[in-house]
Write a protein that holds these residues in place. Structure first.
Motif, mmCIF file in Angstrom:
data_model
loop_
_atom_site.group_PDB
_atom_site.id
_atom_site.type_symbol
_atom_site.label_atom_id
_atom_site.label_comp_id
_atom_site.label_asym_id
_atom_site.label_seq_id
_atom_site.Cartn_x
_atom_site.Cartn_y
_atom_site.Cartn_z
ATOM 1 N N GLN A 1 0.766 -1.320 0.129
ATOM 2 C CA GLN A 1 -0.022 -0.052 -0.023
ATOM 3 C C GLN A 1 0.828 1.169 -0.002
ATOM 4 N N LEU A 2 1.995 1.396 1.013
ATOM 5 C CA LEU A 2 2.747 2.393 0.711
ATOM 6 C C LEU A 2 3.449 2.562 -0.401
ATOM 7 N N LEU B 1 2.181 6.639 -6.929
ATOM 8 C CA LEU B 1 1.187 7.062 -7.583
ATOM 9 C C LEU B 1 1.155 8.578 -7.447
ATOM 10 N N THR B 2 1.749 8.929 -6.091
ATOM 11 C CA THR B 2 2.166 10.415 -6.049
ATOM 12 C C THR B 2 3.229 11.022 -6.878
ATOM 13 N N LEU B 3 4.194 9.993 -7.258
ATOM 14 C CA LEU B 3 5.120 10.435 -8.354
ATOM 15 C C LEU B 3 4.993 10.853 -9.537
ATOM 16 N N SER C 1 -3.383 16.538 1.204
ATOM 17 C CA SER C 1 -4.490 15.988 1.117
ATOM 18 C C SER C 1 -4.555 14.910 0.048
ATOM 19 N N ASN C 2 -4.086 15.038 -1.039
ATOM 20 C CA ASN C 2 -4.094 14.165 -2.270
ATOM 21 C C ASN C 2 -3.388 12.974 -1.659
ATOM 22 N N TYR D 1 -3.247 7.199 -0.266
ATOM 23 C CA TYR D 1 -2.905 6.280 0.497
ATOM 24 C C TYR D 1 -4.258 5.400 1.017
ATOM 25 N N VAL D 2 -5.374 6.102 1.106
ATOM 26 C CA VAL D 2 -6.525 5.561 1.688
ATOM 27 C C VAL D 2 -7.003 4.567 0.428
ATOM 28 N N PHE D 3 -7.006 4.994 -1.151
ATOM 29 C CA PHE D 3 -7.648 4.282 -1.940
ATOM 30 C C PHE D 3 -6.625 3.214 -2.309
#
Length: 430
Positions: A380-381, A387-389, A407-408, A413-415
Motif C-alpha cells: 500500500q505504501l 501514484l504520487t510520483l 490531502s491528495n 494512501y486511503v484508496f
C-alpha cells in the motif's frame, strides 16, 4: 557569472542595475523552462499555478487581507495570530472565513482569518491607529519568547504571501518578524522590541487591467517598532513617515528608568498598534509577480544531483558486494554437490543451501496474519508513493499548494488500501 565578467562589464561602462537585472534574468531562466525534449520557456505563474487567471480589483473597493498563522523556522510550531495580545478584526466587514483543506489543517492552519487592517484599492494611508492593548507581565514574557524564537507574522493578499526585503541585493523573506532584539550598549544585555506598526506596500499594474481596475503584483511590508503614547497619539502617529528610531522603539519591559536614575516597575504597559498603506504603481506583469520569491534562493540542484549520484553509487557498490558473496557461496556449494556421488543406499547429511531451501517460502507457523498484514501495508505504501510520483510528473499535483498536496497524498494512501487488502488476502490464503 563570475567576478571577472562583472568587472569587465563595469570597465566597459555597464551600469550595476543592468548587470543585476541580467543576472536575475539568467537565474530565473532555469526555473521557467519546461519540457522533456524541447525546452520551452514559460512564466513562473503558469508553472507554479497552472490554470490560474488574474483577478482584477475595482478602484475604491474594499480589499481584505487574509491573516495567516504566526510561525518560526526555529521551532516549526505555528500559532494562531489572534491568540496573541493583538487587535481583533472588525466583524462588521467580514464576509466569512476561508476554510482550509485537510493538509493545511494537519499543518496547524485550520482557518484563515481576516486581518485587522482595513484598506481600499489605491487609497493610501499614513499612520492609522488600530487599538490599544494592555500588556501584562505574562504577555510581555510570552512576546519576548516569540521574538527570541524568531516568529514571523504572515499574511496573504490576492494569493501573494507577504514579503519583507532582507538586504539590498533584492532577496526577500515571507512574513515580517514579530519583534527585534538589540544589544544595550550601556549594560551589554539583549533588549527586545515589539513591531507594533507595519507599513504595507502594495504594488499594482494598471496597464494590463481594464479601465477602472488594477492587478496586484506585489505585497511588501516594513515593520516598525514605535512607542505610541495613547494620550498624545498625534506626536508619533501623524502624516510624517513612520520609521524605526532608537529613541522611539517600543521595548518589551515593565521597568522604566526615571531621570533621577531610579527604576520604576509597572504592572502592565499600553501598546498601541498602527499601520500605513502605500500603493505603488509598477510595470511588472502579472505573470512575473512570483519572480521575486525565487530570486536570492540558493540553487541546490547541483547538490541534489550529486546526492542522487552518490546514493546510486553506494547502492550499486553494496549490491555488487552482496552479489559477489552470494555467487562465491553458491559456486562452492554447487561444486560440492557435483562432486558427491549419487548413492541411494547411503544416507548423507545435507549441507549448505540444501538445508534451508525448503524454509525460504514456507509460511510461518505462528501468527501468519501478521506477515500478511505487514506485506500488504508495504504494498500500500509503495503504490501510494508511486501514484504520487506519477501525479507530480504529470503536473496534476502542484507542490506550491502544500496543503492540497498533503490531502491528495492521504487520499492516494486511503484508496491504495484495496491493494493492501488484496495482497494480504492472497498471502494469508496461500
Amino acid at each position: 557569472m563570475t567576478l571577472k565578467t562583472i568587472k569587465d562589464a563595469t570597465d566597459k561602462g555597464a551600469d550595476m542595475n543592468d548587470i543585476k537585472a541580467h543576472i536575475n534574468k539568467k537565474n530565473l531562466q532555469k526555473y521557467k523552462k519546461r519540457g522533456v525534449f524541447k525546452k520551452k520557456e514559460k512564466t513562473l505563474s503558469s508553472i507554479l499555478f497552472p490554470g490560474a487567471s488574474p483577478e482584477e480589483y475595482r478602484i475604491g473597493d474594499p480589499l481584505d487581507i487574509v491573516q495567516d498563522t504566526v510561525d518560526s523556522s526555529v521551532t516549526g510550531l505555528p500559532l494562531l495570530y489572534y491568540r496573541l495580545p493583538v487587535c481583533k478584526p472588525d466583524t462588521t466587514r467580514m464576509k466569512g472565513r476561508k476554510r482550509k483543506n485537510l493538509g493545511e489543517r494537519l499543518a496547524g492552519k485550520s482557518v484563515a482569518e481576516h486581518s485587522p487592517y482595513p484598506l481600499k484599492v489605491l487609497q493610501n494611508k499614513q499612520c492609522t491607529s488600530l487599538c490599544t492593548v494592555n500588556f501584562s507581565a505574562k504577555d510581555i514574557k510570552r512576546m519576548t519568547k516569540l521574538v527570541k524564537k524568531q516568529y514571523r507574522v504572515k499574511m496573504i493578499l490576492d494569493g501573494l504571501p507577504l514579503q519583507v526585503q532582507k538586504s539590498l541585493s533584492g532577496t526577500v523573506s515571507r512574513g515580517y518578524p514579530i519583534g527585534a532584539r538589540l544589544v544595550n550598549e550601556a549594560t551589554s544585555e539583549m533588549d527586545f522590541y515589539l513591531h507594533n506598526h507595519v507599513n504595507l506596500q502594495i504594488q499594482y499594474n494598471r496597464d494590463e487591467a481594464q479601465d477602472g481596475y488594477v492587478r496586484i503584483v506585489g505585497f511588501n511590508a516594513v515593520p516598525v517598532s514605535i512607542n505610541h503614547d495613547p494620550r498624545n497619539l498625534d506626536a508619533t502617529c501623524n502624516d510624517k513617515p513612520t520609521v524605526n528610531r532608537r529613541e522611539t522603539l517600543l521595548e518589551l519591559s515593565t521597568t522604566i528608568a526615571n531621570s533621577d536614575s531610579t527604576v520604576m516597575k509597572l504592572s502592565s504597559i499600553p501598546v498601541t498598534y498602527s499601520y500605513g498603506v502605500e500603493w505603488i504603481e509598477t510595470d511588472l506583469p502579472w505573470t512575473d509577480r512570483w519572480d521575486i520569491y525565487i530570486l536570492g534562493q540558493t540553487d541546490d540542484s547541483g547538490a541534489h544531483h550529486m546526492s542522487i549520484v552518490n546514493s546510486v553509487m553506494v547502492v550499486m557498490f553494496l549490491g555488487c558486494v552482496v552479489a559477489v558473496i552470494l555467487i562465491r557461496a553458491l559456486r562452492k556449494d554447487i561444486a560440492v554437490y557435483n562432486d558427491i556421488e549419487v548413492d541411494l543406499e547411503d544416507d548423507k547429511e545435507e549441507t549448505g543451501w540444501k538445508m534451508i531451501h525448503g524454509d525460504v517460502f514456507r509460511p510461518p507457523s505462528t501468527k501468519p496474519m501478521a506477515l500478511a498484514v505487514l506485506v500488504g501495508t508495504g504494498c500500500q505504501l509503495a503504490f501510494s508513493v508511486l501514484l504520487t510520483l506519477i501525479m507530480s510528473q504529470t503536473n496534476m499535483l502542484n507542490p506550491m499548494m502544500k496543503g492540497k498536496t498533503v490531502s491528495n497524498i492521504i487520499m492516494f494512501y486511503v484508496f491504495s488500501g484495496t491493494i493492501a487488502g488484496y495482497v494480504s488476502a492472497r498471502i494469508f490464503k496461500f
